[in-house]
Design an enzyme around this catalytic site. Structure first.
Site, short mmCIF file in Angstrom:
data_model
loop_
_atom_site.label_atom_id
_atom_site.label_comp_id
_atom_site.label_asym_id
_atom_site.label_seq_id
_atom_site.Cartn_x
_atom_site.Cartn_y
_atom_site.Cartn_z
N VAL A 94 43.14 45.49 37.48
CA VAL A 94 41.83 44.82 37.42
C VAL A 94 41.57 44.06 38.72
O VAL A 94 40.42 43.96 39.19
CB VAL A 94 41.74 43.95 36.15
N ASP A 95 42.62 43.54 39.33
CA ASP A 95 42.51 42.82 40.61
C ASP A 95 41.90 43.74 41.68
O ASP A 95 40.94 43.37 42.38
CB ASP A 95 43.92 42.37 41.02
N ASP A 118 34.65 47.85 31.29
CA ASP A 118 35.12 47.53 32.64
C ASP A 118 34.58 46.15 32.99
O ASP A 118 33.36 45.95 33.01
CB ASP A 118 34.56 48.60 33.58
N ILE A 119 35.46 45.22 33.29
CA ILE A 119 35.02 43.84 33.51
C ILE A 119 34.15 43.70 34.78
O ILE A 119 33.34 42.77 34.88
CB ILE A 119 36.22 42.87 33.52
N ASN A 132 47.58 38.09 41.35
CA ASN A 132 48.99 37.75 41.55
C ASN A 132 49.07 36.49 42.40
O ASN A 132 48.05 36.03 42.93
CB ASN A 132 49.77 38.93 42.15
N THR A 176 48.82 42.34 30.54
CA THR A 176 49.18 43.51 29.71
C THR A 176 49.22 44.82 30.50
O THR A 176 49.40 45.89 29.91
CB THR A 176 48.21 43.69 28.53
N GLY A 177 49.04 44.75 31.82
CA GLY A 177 49.16 45.95 32.66
C GLY A 177 50.52 46.00 33.32
O GLY A 177 51.55 46.05 32.63
N VAL A 178 50.51 45.90 34.62
CA VAL A 178 51.75 45.97 35.40
C VAL A 178 52.74 44.88 34.98
O VAL A 178 53.96 45.09 35.03
CB VAL A 178 51.41 45.84 36.91
N TYR A 179 52.26 43.72 34.53
CA TYR A 179 53.16 42.63 34.17
C TYR A 179 53.85 42.81 32.81
O TYR A 179 54.73 42.03 32.45
CB TYR A 179 52.43 41.28 34.23
P1 ADP Z 1 48.66 42.21 35.11
O1 ADP Z 1 49.38 42.30 36.43
O2 ADP Z 1 48.24 40.81 34.76
O3 ADP Z 1 49.36 42.93 34.03
P2 ADP Z 1 46.76 44.44 35.41
O4 ADP Z 1 45.53 44.48 36.25
O5 ADP Z 1 47.85 45.40 35.75
O6 ADP Z 1 47.25 42.92 35.44
O7 ADP Z 1 46.38 44.65 33.90
C1 ADP Z 1 45.73 43.71 33.08
C2 ADP Z 1 44.84 44.43 32.10
O8 ADP Z 1 43.60 44.75 32.73
C3 ADP Z 1 45.42 45.76 31.60
O9 ADP Z 1 45.26 45.82 30.19
C4 ADP Z 1 44.55 46.80 32.31
O10 ADP Z 1 44.42 47.98 31.54
C5 ADP Z 1 43.24 46.07 32.40
N1 ADP Z 1 42.27 46.56 33.40
C6 ADP Z 1 42.48 47.33 34.50
N2 ADP Z 1 41.31 47.54 35.14
C7 ADP Z 1 40.34 46.89 34.43
C8 ADP Z 1 38.93 46.74 34.53
N3 ADP Z 1 38.23 47.29 35.56
N4 ADP Z 1 38.26 46.00 33.60
C9 ADP Z 1 38.93 45.42 32.57
N5 ADP Z 1 40.26 45.53 32.41
C10 ADP Z 1 40.95 46.26 33.31
#
Ligand code: ADP
Length: 174
Positions: free
Chosen positions: A33-34, A10-11, A24, A122-125
């Site tokens: 992650v945001d 977890d970052i 965004n 790699t998440g929602v985008y």
């Molecule tokens: P984007 O809109 O750029 O795709 P996301 O937040 O939806 O951003 O996802 C980006 C990546 O961050 C995904 O691989 C997601 O699984 C990962 N992620 C979500 N929460 C955390 C966290 N707390 N720490 C690290 N990575 C995370």
């Protein structure tokens, strides 16, 4: 020893001079992650984001801005906006590479030696994880070839697929 490391985790709990947020364009918070960064870091981060928005009106894909890290165990959060995956023909790779390079540049300008990245886009985008791993590792390697400020880059992966893809790109056998 490579300056690039990959971990699963977890970052928001990663100790580094700067952690990168996959933000965004509004810079006003979102999910993934945001959401986690703003929740854990507290309102000081959003306060600074609002000031940046008032000054420059948000952040375009590929660009990066820097704020305090509030209550997080980092000095700074670097907010960058990844590309939305659209099939690959809209220069998504170039925009994603810019996210890494511009984040590293702003980190170096602010004297950061250790910087942690999530797997941007790699998440929602929807960016395919293997492709994103290729672009991110290549962009980080390129930057480090002509920089002497950054000593360590940690790619913090939230899931196995990203972790395995980045390990493969780094030539690490799991
Ligand atoms: P984007 O809109 O750029 O795709 P996301 O937040 O939806 O951003 O996802 C980006 C990546 O961050 C995904 O691989 C997601 O699984 C990962 N992620 C979500 N929460 C955390 C966290 N707390 N720490 C690290 N990575 C995370």
């Amino acid at each position: 020893m490579s300056k690039i490391k990959v971990i699963k985790g977890d970052i928001t709990t990663t100790a580094a001079d700067a952690i990168v947020n996959a933000a965004n364009s509004s810079l006003l918070g979102g999910g993934g992650v945001d959401g986690a960064i703003h929740r854990t870091g507290g309102s000081a981060i959003l306060d600074e984001c609002r000031k940046i928005v008032a000054r420059q009106g948000g952040c375009k894909p590929g660009e990066a801005v820097i704020t305090t890290a509030g209550n997080l165990p980092a000095k700074f959060v670097i907010h960058t906006v990844g590309p939305v995956w659209n099939g690959g023909n809209r220069n998504e790779a170039g925009t994603l590479a810019n996210c890494y390079v511009n984040s590293l540049s702003i980190a170096a300008e602010n004297g950061c030696q250790k910087i942690a990245f999530p797997n941007i886009s790699t998440g929602v985008y929807g960016y395919p994880k293997n492709e994103a791993a290729k672009v991110s590792v290549a962009a980080i390697r390129d930057f480090l070839r002509h920089d002497s400020t950054i000593l360590e880059v940690i790619v913090v992966c939230f899931d196995d697929e990203n972790f395995n893809a980045v390990q493969d790109e780094l030539g690490i056998t799991g």
